[in-house]
Design a protein around this motif. Structure first.
Motif, mmCIF file in Angstrom:
data_model
loop_
_atom_site.group_PDB
_atom_site.id
_atom_site.type_symbol
_atom_site.label_atom_id
_atom_site.label_comp_id
_atom_site.label_asym_id
_atom_site.label_seq_id
_atom_site.Cartn_x
_atom_site.Cartn_y
_atom_site.Cartn_z
ATOM 1 N N LEU A 211 0.824 -1.200 0.000
ATOM 2 C CA LEU A 211 0.000 0.000 0.000
ATOM 3 C C LEU A 211 0.861 1.253 0.000
ATOM 4 O O LEU A 211 0.546 2.253 -0.666
ATOM 5 N N LEU A 212 1.961 1.219 0.740
ATOM 6 C CA LEU A 212 2.871 2.363 0.805
ATOM 7 C C LEU A 212 3.485 2.656 -0.560
ATOM 8 O O LEU A 212 3.499 3.806 -1.026
ATOM 9 N N VAL A 213 4.019 1.628 -1.208
ATOM 10 C CA VAL A 213 4.638 1.807 -2.524
ATOM 11 C C VAL A 213 3.606 2.281 -3.543
ATOM 12 O O VAL A 213 3.893 3.163 -4.373
ATOM 13 N N LEU A 221 1.858 10.709 -3.953
ATOM 14 C CA LEU A 221 1.635 11.346 -2.658
ATOM 15 C C LEU A 221 2.960 11.531 -1.932
ATOM 16 O O LEU A 221 3.931 10.820 -2.198
ATOM 17 N N GLY A 222 2.989 12.457 -1.034
ATOM 18 C CA GLY A 222 4.181 12.638 -0.223
ATOM 19 C C GLY A 222 4.401 11.451 0.689
ATOM 20 O O GLY A 222 3.492 10.650 0.924
ATOM 21 N N LEU A 223 5.609 11.360 1.237
ATOM 22 C CA LEU A 223 5.925 10.213 2.077
ATOM 23 C C LEU A 223 5.030 10.146 3.309
ATOM 24 O O LEU A 223 4.544 9.080 3.683
ATOM 25 N N LEU A 228 0.575 7.382 6.107
ATOM 26 C CA LEU A 228 -0.719 7.423 6.770
ATOM 27 C C LEU A 228 -1.748 6.583 6.011
ATOM 28 O O LEU A 228 -2.525 5.823 6.611
ATOM 29 N N THR A 229 -1.747 6.680 4.687
ATOM 30 C CA THR A 229 -2.685 5.911 3.861
ATOM 31 C C THR A 229 -2.465 4.416 4.035
ATOM 32 O O THR A 229 -3.424 3.642 4.195
ATOM 33 N N TYR A 269 -10.366 10.641 0.533
ATOM 34 C CA TYR A 269 -9.880 11.738 1.376
ATOM 35 C C TYR A 269 -8.375 11.618 1.627
ATOM 36 O O TYR A 269 -7.647 12.615 1.614
ATOM 37 N N LEU A 270 -7.902 10.401 1.851
ATOM 38 C CA LEU A 270 -6.483 10.205 2.143
ATOM 39 C C LEU A 270 -5.597 10.493 0.932
ATOM 40 O O LEU A 270 -4.455 10.911 1.084
#
Length: 458
Positions: A211-213, A221-223, A228-229, A269-270
């Protein structure tokens, strides 16, 4: 408790107690056990399959140019000359009836919730004049469902699941502690019945990284926002998976689509309303929570036939990639047979997803109904009746078309149990109900294949 006593705590709560019947898993176990448990069960199973298949075949007579003897749905409201806004359309599905026949008492709450939603809330809303002037006649029921009871139901599912999660925390804590000792605790044959906890940690870590990658590389998106996402995504998968497992276990209805809609709303939203990224990640979350329901069904089947849970779970992990391939194949089969987005296959969840995205982008998400439903579902689940908020929310979320035949099956189960006893349910009703489910499902797939092959015309 000792390690040996506690290591099954969570699985016992979700699988080995009668409250969570997992009708499909029970049906599969009945089929697997029937050949070795007596010719009578085999006859009942076969009898149920034949009846269900024949009824479905008769319903499809128009495809062969034959008279339409048994329809797929019946509008009792029109037959009884009721007002157009009273939705009393019933699906004549023996598969759905069989699901209720296996579920029994828990399903009665779903039936009661459906009656509350369609035959109490809808008339009250109409009487109080809470409808737009242009909504008239038959459109009233669908309007109240889409704009009021369905959002309330989704909220109740969420509130009920959170309450269930809180109530289950002691069991989960014990189970997590015992999982850490799983590699050291073996059964009488020297096998580990539970997977070691590093499987869980590894899976959660891998999900977080994926999900992060995805958020960072594909979404731009920013780091910080990507972290958070990914974190909220993993937490939501855990909560939603628990809810899906509870709902599937109690009723065989899986609210994956509703939870996926909520996932999309949160992710929009995220991700700063990045629609392509949201749909991609929302689909990923949907597949994950759907897999939770499937695994719990399989574990229920395994428990009933004496399988070793750890071996089942390893096979599930090794073959999880097959699920999306099969699902896409079936969707492709349906697409080629009937098309999607038409009268035959209206794809209501796709339209609901489109509506949710448009609502978030337009700032018209029914947050008030989600919150109100969530508070009510939370309170009901803390009332002392296990899973009450989830069951009532599920009934408000489902269309009445299928709730009625499902509820009739539950009523028949209860009547048979009181008159004949629980042993009659296990020995007679379950194999017959399993046959009803399998017969119609097999015929549905067969007709889709024949349509794609050009043998039949939709």
């Amino acid at each position: 408790m000792t390690g040996g006593e506690t290591k099954h705590a969570l699985r016992k709560q979700m699988i080995e107690i009668d409250r969570l019947r997992f009708p499909t898993g029970t049906a599969v176990a009945t089929i697997l056990k029937t050949p070795g448990s007596g010719i009578e069960k085999a006859r009942l199973l076969f009898f149920g399959m034949v009846i269900s298949a024949i009824i479905y075949l008769i319903q499809q007579f128009p495809l062969f140019g034959l008279p339409h003897i048994i329809p797929e749905v019946v509008d009792l409201g029109s037959a009884l000359h009721l007002p157009e806004w009273i939705n009393l359309t019933i699906a004549l599905s023996l598969m759905v009836f069989g699901m209720g026949l296996i579920t029994g008492r828990n399903g009665l709450i779903v039936l009661a919730g459906g009656i509350l939603s369609y035959y109490i809330i809808t008339p009250v809303v109409k009487a109080l004049g809470w409808l737009p002037a242009e909504v008239q006649g038959a459109a009233i029921s669908s309007y109240v469902y889409g704009n009021m009871t369905r959002p309330l139901g989704i909220g109740m599912l969420l509130g009920g699941s959170i309450a269930g999660l809180i109530l289950s925390l002691p069991v989960i804590a014990v189970a997590m502690k015992s999982l850490a000792q799983a590699s050291k605790v073996k059964d009488s044959n020297g096998n580990n019945e539970e997977l070691p906890i590093y499987y869980l940690i590894g899976g959660a870590t891998l999900a977080f990284l994926l999900l992060l990658v995805t958020a960072y590389k594909l979404g731009g998106l920013g780091l910080g926002r990507s972290l958070l996402t990914a974190l909220i995504g993993v937490a939501w998968i855990f909560i939603a998976s628990l809810l899906v497992a509870m709902s599937t276990g109690m009723t065989d209805w899986s609210p994956v689509s509703g939870l996926s809609l909520v996932s999309v709303m949160i992710l929009l939203y995220l991700t700063n309303k990045n629609v392509p990224l949201t749909i991609l990640m929302g689909a990923t979350v949907g597949v994950a929570i759907s897999g939770a329901a499937d695994m719990m069904q399989d574990l229920k089947t395994g428990h009933m036939v004496g399988a070793i849970p750890s071996r089942q779970q390893k096979v599930e992990l090794l073959t999880a990639w097959l699920g999306p391939i099969i699902a896409l194949t079936v969707v492709g089969l349906i697409w080629n047979a009937y098309g999607i987005g038409n009268e035959k296959v209206p794809a209501p969840q796709a339209m609901a997803l489109k509506s949710m995205v448009e609502a978030v982008l337009g700032g018209s998400v029914p947050i008030d109904k989600f919150i109100a439903g969530g508070l009510l579902g939370f309170a009901l689940s803390l009332s002392g009746v296990p899973g009450l908020g989830v069951l009532v929310g599920l009934s408000m979320y489902l269309p009445m078309l299928y709730i009625i035949p499902y509820g009739i099956g539950c009523v028949v189960n209860e009547i048979a149990k009181r008159k004949k006893g629980y042993e009659f349910i296990v020995e007679k009703v379950l194999p017959f109900a399993a046959g009803l489910m399998v017969g119609e499902a097999a015929m549905t797939l067969l007709f889709a294949v024949l349509t794609v092959a050009g043998v039949l015309q939709p």
